[in-house]
Design a protein around this motif. Structure first.
Motif, PDB file in Angstrom:
ATOM      1  N   UNK A  97       0.845  -1.188   0.000  1.00  0.00           N
ATOM      2  CA  UNK A  97       0.000   0.000   0.000  1.00  0.00           C
ATOM      3  C   UNK A  97       0.884   1.244   0.000  1.00  0.00           C
ATOM      4  N   UNK A  98       0.570   2.157  -0.899  1.00  0.00           N
ATOM      5  CA  UNK A  98       1.201   3.477  -0.909  1.00  0.00           C
ATOM      6  C   UNK A  98       0.153   4.481  -0.447  1.00  0.00           C
ATOM      7  N   UNK A  99       0.435   5.165   0.648  1.00  0.00           N
ATOM      8  CA  UNK A  99      -0.442   6.224   1.134  1.00  0.00           C
ATOM      9  C   UNK A  99      -0.035   7.518   0.431  1.00  0.00           C
ATOM     10  N   UNK A 100      -0.994   8.182  -0.206  1.00  0.00           N
ATOM     11  CA  UNK A 100      -0.670   9.430  -0.898  1.00  0.00           C
ATOM     12  C   UNK A 100      -1.791  10.445  -0.727  1.00  0.00           C
ATOM     13  N   UNK A 101      -1.429  11.719  -0.846  1.00  0.00           N
ATOM     14  CA  UNK A 101      -2.374  12.833  -0.703  1.00  0.00           C
ATOM     15  C   UNK A 101      -2.605  13.507  -2.044  1.00  0.00           C
ATOM     16  N   UNK A 102      -3.797  14.022  -2.219  1.00  0.00           N
ATOM     17  CA  UNK A 102      -4.095  14.881  -3.357  1.00  0.00           C
ATOM     18  C   UNK A 102      -3.891  16.334  -2.942  1.00  0.00           C
ATOM     19  N   UNK A 103      -3.067  17.064  -3.689  1.00  0.00           N
ATOM     20  CA  UNK A 103      -2.906  18.499  -3.491  1.00  0.00           C
ATOM     21  C   UNK A 103      -3.270  19.192  -4.803  1.00  0.00           C
ATOM     22  N   UNK A 104      -3.297  20.509  -4.786  1.00  0.00           N
ATOM     23  CA  UNK A 104      -3.851  21.237  -5.931  1.00  0.00           C
ATOM     24  C   UNK A 104      -3.139  20.959  -7.248  1.00  0.00           C
ATOM     25  N   UNK A 105      -1.817  20.801  -7.212  1.00  0.00           N
ATOM     26  CA  UNK A 105      -1.083  20.630  -8.470  1.00  0.00           C
ATOM     27  C   UNK A 105      -0.392  19.273  -8.581  1.00  0.00           C
ATOM     28  N   UNK A 106      -0.797  18.329  -7.747  1.00  0.00           N
ATOM     29  CA  UNK A 106      -0.147  17.019  -7.851  1.00  0.00           C
ATOM     30  C   UNK A 106      -0.615  16.023  -6.816  1.00  0.00           C
ATOM     31  N   UNK A 107       0.156  14.967  -6.686  1.00  0.00           N
ATOM     32  CA  UNK A 107      -0.054  13.987  -5.621  1.00  0.00           C
ATOM     33  C   UNK A 107       1.220  13.924  -4.800  1.00  0.00           C
ATOM     34  N   UNK A 108       1.059  13.638  -3.520  1.00  0.00           N
ATOM     35  CA  UNK A 108       2.188  13.621  -2.608  1.00  0.00           C
ATOM     36  C   UNK A 108       2.302  12.249  -1.959  1.00  0.00           C
ATOM     37  N   UNK A 109       3.432  11.579  -2.192  1.00  0.00           N
ATOM     38  CA  UNK A 109       3.670  10.268  -1.587  1.00  0.00           C
ATOM     39  C   UNK A 109       3.951  10.455  -0.100  1.00  0.00           C
ATOM     40  N   UNK A 110       3.188   9.785   0.748  1.00  0.00           N
ATOM     41  CA  UNK A 110       3.367   9.892   2.199  1.00  0.00           C
ATOM     42  C   UNK A 110       4.229   8.746   2.713  1.00  0.00           C
ATOM     43  N   UNK A 111       3.832   7.508   2.399  1.00  0.00           N
ATOM     44  CA  UNK A 111       4.589   6.342   2.880  1.00  0.00           C
ATOM     45  C   UNK A 111       4.119   5.109   2.122  1.00  0.00           C
ATOM     46  N   UNK A 112       5.061   4.207   1.858  1.00  0.00           N
ATOM     47  CA  UNK A 112       4.742   2.931   1.225  1.00  0.00           C
ATOM     48  C   UNK A 112       5.217   1.802   2.124  1.00  0.00           C
ATOM     49  N   UNK A 113       4.340   0.852   2.372  1.00  0.00           N
ATOM     50  CA  UNK A 113       4.703  -0.341   3.134  1.00  0.00           C
ATOM     51  C   UNK A 113       4.246  -1.571   2.350  1.00  0.00           C
ATOM     52  N   UNK A 114       4.981  -2.676   2.515  1.00  0.00           N
ATOM     53  CA  UNK A 114       4.696  -3.854   1.691  1.00  0.00           C
ATOM     54  C   UNK A 114       5.113  -5.123   2.406  1.00  0.00           C
ATOM     55  N   UNK A 115       4.633  -6.236   1.874  1.00  0.00           N
ATOM     56  CA  UNK A 115       5.005  -7.556   2.390  1.00  0.00           C
ATOM     57  C   UNK A 115       6.463  -7.814   2.025  1.00  0.00           C
ATOM     58  N   UNK A 116       7.341  -7.982   3.000  1.00  0.00           N
ATOM     59  CA  UNK A 116       8.761  -8.212   2.688  1.00  0.00           C
ATOM     60  C   UNK A 116       9.005  -9.445   1.820  1.00  0.00           C
ATOM     61  N   UNK A 117       8.065 -10.368   1.773  1.00  0.00           N
ATOM     62  CA  UNK A 117       8.214 -11.542   0.912  1.00  0.00           C
ATOM     63  C   UNK A 117       8.210 -11.169  -0.568  1.00  0.00           C
ATOM     64  N   UNK A 118       7.771  -9.943  -0.877  1.00  0.00           N
ATOM     65  CA  UNK A 118       7.693  -9.471  -2.265  1.00  0.00           C
ATOM     66  C   UNK A 118       8.773  -8.417  -2.565  1.00  0.00           C
ATOM     67  N   UNK A 119       9.825  -8.400  -1.776  1.00  0.00           N
ATOM     68  CA  UNK A 119      10.863  -7.370  -1.939  1.00  0.00           C
ATOM     69  C   UNK A 119      11.485  -7.368  -3.327  1.00  0.00           C
TER      70      UNK A 119
END
Length: 240
Positions: free
Chosen positions: A161-183
């Motif tokens: 999952x990548x957590x991201x925000x919508x802002x007026x002129x773009x998107x902002x990546x907040x944090x990405x976390x994932x299953x380490x088995x898929x590294x």
């Protein structure tokens, strides 16, 4: 009757010096927007354009006396060009389906976050995890925040999952976390590539990647996207 928008007064506070989590020999300080200020998408969009970021409900920017290594960066999506490594990453990613949804708390996402932190970041200040910490770090009520979810098509399970925000002129990546088995699928890199696609689809100009420290191995992947704009001396300029 005047249609001129009245300026608002913003109050900030500065933290005491503390050990830098990225450069051990440096002391860090952080400038925070006062929690008494009413925050919304319009205000945050203006502040992110001045190098600020959010952590949960809090808006901040590094403000260190003797160091300026933390640089706010963004990708101008219409000029972005895939390199060979990124093309390979997309080619491997055909095993995933993608879905966006409003960011909210649920056990499925929290369990994935906990597995990621417990496996990859036991040396960090987010270990051990807690539900309260997850909400405080990632979620907010005053901004349109989203999950970009990655599902293994065959296994039918959430793997990133990548957590991201919508802002007026773009998107902002907040944090990405994932299953380490898929590294092996470079899911952090893949998440940014997918955010670039989302920005393009919505006719937005930028993907904001937060802070980048050139000397930090953990942040090296952020320098892979070109062209890249850096916020230096109060203006955005292309990274040479």
């Amino acid at each position: 009757m005047s249609n001129q928008i009245k300026p608002i007064k913003l109050n900030f506070f500065l933290t005491p010096p503390h050990t830098c989590p990225y450069i051990s020999e440096e002391e860090a300080q952080t400038l925070f927007l006062s929690p008494e200020v009413h925050t919304d998408t319009l205000l945050y969009s203006a502040l992110i354009d001045k190098g600020f970021r959010r952590s949960g409900e809090h808006i901040y920017r590094p403000h260190c006396k003797s160091c300026n290594a933390c640089i706010s960066i963004r990708i101008p999506v219409e000029k972005f060009k895939l390199n060979k490594q990124q093309k390979r990453c997309l080619k491997k990613a055909t095993i995933f389906n993608y879905k966006t949804e409003p960011a909210h708390f649920n056990q499925l996402h929290y369990q994935l976050f906990d597995k990621y932190i417990s496996t990859r970041h036991q040396d960090g200040d987010m270990y051990p995890t807690s539900v309260h910490q997850y909400k405080e770090f990632l979620l907010t009520d005053w901004l349109e925040s989203n999950y970009l979810n990655f599902f293994d098509i065959k296994e039918q399970k959430l793997v990133a999952t990548c957590v991201y925000d919508n802002v007026n002129n773009g998107v902002s990546a907040v944090y990405t976390y994932f299953d380490p088995d898929y590294s092996r699928y470079s899911l952090g890199r893949l998440a940014i590539l997918k955010l670039i696609e989302i920005a393009k689809q919505n006719s937005l100009d930028y993907v904001y990647l937060g802070y980048w420290i050139k000397s930090s191995q953990k942040m090296a992947y952020k320098g892979e996207y070109r062209p890249l704009e850096c916020f230096v001396n109060d203006e955005w300029r292309y990274l040479s």
